[in-house]
Design an enzyme around this catalytic site. Structure first.
Site: not given
Length: 474
Positions: A126, A128, A130, A246
């Site tokens: 989630a 979504g 990727k 990230c």
């Protein structure tokens, strides 16, 4: 945008300790305080890059290619009256608004692959971005298992999959640590975009560092190590695992990959990403990973590692308790009846790499590649629902239009902008110049936006509730 960001002193000290020698802390903090350039990814399941470029030109959108993603562009668009997310093109799934650096892990997953990846696991999927990127590169073939641990986010994940016309996915709602034991050495490739402290996201989230601490990073890294072990077990020998975050800390990045290497030894190889794109060497670590700082490519901070599994390893033991599978295959005669009715009603032909299944009165289309998994794991959503049966035949579903309709389909009605606004707000429409009977594929600006049914001189709206917009747009 975030010029008033306060950086915790311990955070700055931690970053200074690991910042590459050719970069400066002044440039780092300045980059964190600049707004992000908006970026989008073209959904090639719906249209070509060239077709989207023409749409962008018509709108006056300025596109700058993102070097690590062929389908990705930084976009300069006037959003004073309409945001990109409220354009008809976005709602029709023609593009996905996605941060530029987050496109890099999927590009790394497919980098230099000579054979198709027929079974892929997206461990933390989630919302979504990727997942939809992977599905487009798979061209809707094979099977893509998209897992999301947070039940509340599965609905958003499914809505984006539905909007983008994807039919080869199976959704799960588990802790990502289960896959290594439940599906050992099954997948050709695994993406683990791991939950992390989010240090790299400060350019879009001024509160990203609000609860930053070394203790939190240590705790998160423990979870990441468990997840990467499970992902490695789920990977076939010879397969590729991409690990990404990230965030910027070594504890959540290089150290997690080192833990995998320490645990599995020579069965682990780190593939260098030096040639992923022309300037990749700027962020290359000695291991061949990409450790991206915000000032490098003017995007979010990110980390990407490409890992190869060289040999089989012994998976953890697990006791499976699966309930009764609630679907059954549609009989050959029934399948022929459904196929003929679908073609007669909507001019749609079923793909050859999928099969029809039924549950109660619902008809589903599952990828053939999913079938070996049906006895191994339970899924919250699989393939696409194409119809509900009733005494007079079949009631076709929205995803028939968004995933199966070809460009030359003649069972369609093209509507104008006023009707399209009404449509996306969930309302029936009354096209002025056309009328018909039965089911119809609704299109706006040459893009399929849904499925309706003629009732007199109006088209009854069948847009799923999760895709309905309750406010004014485009």
């Amino acid at each position: 945008m975030h010029s008033n960001i306060t950086f915790p002193e311990r955070f700055l000290s931690s970053m200074a300790d690991i910042l590459p020698s050719h970069l400066s802390m002044e440039d780092f903090t300045a980059a964190c305080q600049r707004p992000l350039r908006k970026s989008i990814r073209v959904n090639t399941l719906k249209l070509s890059i060239q077709q989207f470029q023409q749409i962008a030109h018509n709108h006056g959108w300025q596109l700058t290619p993102i070097p690590w993603c062929q389908e990705g562009f930084w976009i300069d668009a006037d959003e004073s009256s309409v945001s990109l997310g409220n354009t008809a093109e976005h709602m029709a799934g023609l593009f996905y608004i996605q941060e530029a650096s987050s496109m890099m892990p999927v590009s790394a997953l497919f980098h230099h692959n000579t054979a198709p990846l027929e079974a892929i696991l997206d461990t933390a999927a989630a919302p979504g971005s990727k997942t939809t990127q992977i599905a487009a590169l798979m061209e809707n073939q094979g099977i893509l298992v998209a897992n999301e641990y947070s039940a509340s986010r599965v609905k958003v994940l499914h809505a984006n999959i539905e909007r983008c016309g994807i039919r080869n996915t199976a959704l799960t709602n588990y802790d990502g640590c289960v896959f290594g034991a439940w599906l050992p050495e099954y997948f050709d490739a695994v993406l683990l975009d791991a939950p992390c402290s989010g240090e790299g996201t400060i350019r879009k989230d001024a509160d990203a560092l609000k609860n930053w601490s070394h203790e939190a990073i240590t705790s998160i890294a423990t979870t990441q190590k468990a997840l990467i072990e499970s992902a490695f077990h789920a990977l076939k020998p010879g397969g590729i695992l991409v690990y990404s975050t990230c965030t910027l800390s070594r504890e959540e990045n290089q150290d997690v990959c080192a833990h995998l290497k320490h645990t599995f030894g020579d069965t682990v190889t780190f593939d260098s990403l030096h040639d992923l794109f022309p300037e990749a060497k700027t962020s290359l670590t000695e291991e061949g990973f990409l450790h991206i700082w915000p000032q490098m490519y003017d995007c979010e901070g990110f980390f990407v590692a490409r890992i190869r599994k060289n040999a089989s390893v012994t998976p953890p033991d697990v006791t499976k308790r699966l309930g009764k599978f609630p679907f059954r295959k549609v009989s050959r005669n029934m399948a022929n009846t459904i196929s003929e009715a679908l073609y007669n009603d909507l001019g749609v032909t079923l793909p050859t790499d999928a099969r029809l299944w039924e549950r109660d009165k619902d008809i589903w289309l599952f990828p053939t590649a999913l079938e070996p998994l049906l006895s191994e794991m339970r899924f919250s959503r699989m393939g696409i629902k194409i119809a509900e049966t009733h005494k007079k035949g079949f009631r076709w579903q929205h995803q028939v239009a968004t995933t199966l309709v070809q460009n030359d389909n003649t069972h369609r009605v093209d509507i104008g902008i006023n009707e399209a606004r009404e449509w996306f707000m969930g309302r029936d429409i009354r096209p002025e110049t056309v009328s018909g009977s039965g089911e119809v594929i609704v299109c706006f600006d040459n893009a399929v936006i849904g499925l309706g049914k003629w009732v007199g001189n109006r088209i009854k709206n069948a847009l799923p509730r999760e895709l309905v917009r309750d406010k004014t747009f485009f």
